[in-house]
Design a protein around this motif. Structure first.
Motif, short mmCIF file in Angstrom:
data_model
loop_
_atom_site.label_atom_id
_atom_site.label_comp_id
_atom_site.label_asym_id
_atom_site.label_seq_id
_atom_site.Cartn_x
_atom_site.Cartn_y
_atom_site.Cartn_z
N ALA A 217 1.12 -62.84 -73.14
CA ALA A 217 0.15 -62.09 -73.82
C ALA A 217 0.82 -60.81 -73.59
O ALA A 217 0.51 -60.00 -74.68
CB ALA A 217 -0.95 -62.38 -73.09
N ARG A 218 1.13 -60.35 -72.29
CA ARG A 218 1.67 -59.14 -72.42
C ARG A 218 2.70 -58.89 -73.19
O ARG A 218 3.13 -57.86 -73.74
CB ARG A 218 2.19 -58.92 -70.70
N GLN A 219 3.84 -59.55 -73.23
CA GLN A 219 4.69 -59.74 -73.97
C GLN A 219 4.60 -59.50 -75.30
O GLN A 219 5.24 -58.82 -76.23
CB GLN A 219 5.86 -61.02 -73.75
N ARG A 220 3.66 -60.23 -75.92
CA ARG A 220 3.08 -59.90 -77.28
C ARG A 220 2.59 -58.73 -77.60
O ARG A 220 2.73 -57.96 -78.66
CB ARG A 220 2.07 -61.01 -77.68
N GLU A 221 1.79 -58.02 -76.30
CA GLU A 221 1.40 -56.78 -76.54
C GLU A 221 2.74 -55.73 -76.68
O GLU A 221 2.64 -54.66 -77.42
CB GLU A 221 0.66 -56.25 -75.31
N ILE A 222 3.67 -55.99 -75.80
CA ILE A 222 4.85 -55.16 -75.57
C ILE A 222 5.63 -55.02 -77.16
O ILE A 222 6.11 -54.21 -77.54
CB ILE A 222 5.73 -55.65 -74.60
N ASN B 247 -0.22 -65.37 -68.99
CA ASN B 247 -0.51 -64.07 -68.76
C ASN B 247 0.71 -63.04 -69.23
O ASN B 247 0.73 -62.22 -69.94
CB ASN B 247 -0.91 -63.49 -67.51
N ARG B 248 1.92 -63.59 -69.05
CA ARG B 248 3.17 -62.88 -69.37
C ARG B 248 3.38 -63.03 -70.70
O ARG B 248 4.05 -62.04 -71.33
CB ARG B 248 4.31 -63.48 -68.64
#
Length: 85
Positions: free
Chosen positions: A22-27, A19-20
């Protein structure tokens, strides 16, 4: 903690790490789209990916230990069964 509890914990760590990531890729995508530097963000992503690999290796180690324990249990059961007969 039992081996099964360790396995459940490893599974939680893996899910959280994914999950982290995936979130980092969004960031990173957002920063890139807005013209910001992504060097540090990408470095953090790589660190998270390395952590994921470590968690997955740890999970495999736990699974191997569980398999070995099951094999030993089966061997003892078979040995006790043959002694009785």
């Amino acid at each position: 903690m039992t081996q099964r509890e360790h396995l459940a914990q490893a599974d939680r760590f893996i899910a959280e790490c994914k999950n982290r990531i995936a979130r980092q890729r969004e960031i990173i995508a957002s920063a890139y789209e807005n013209g910001h530097s992504t060097d540090i963000l990408v470095s953090m992503l790589r660190a998270l990916e390395e952590n994921l690999c470590s968690f997955e290796r740890h999970r495999h180690l736990i699974l191997d230990q569980l398999k070995n324990a099951d094999r030993q249990r089966l061997a003892r059961t078979a040995s006790q069964s043959s002694v009785r007969n």
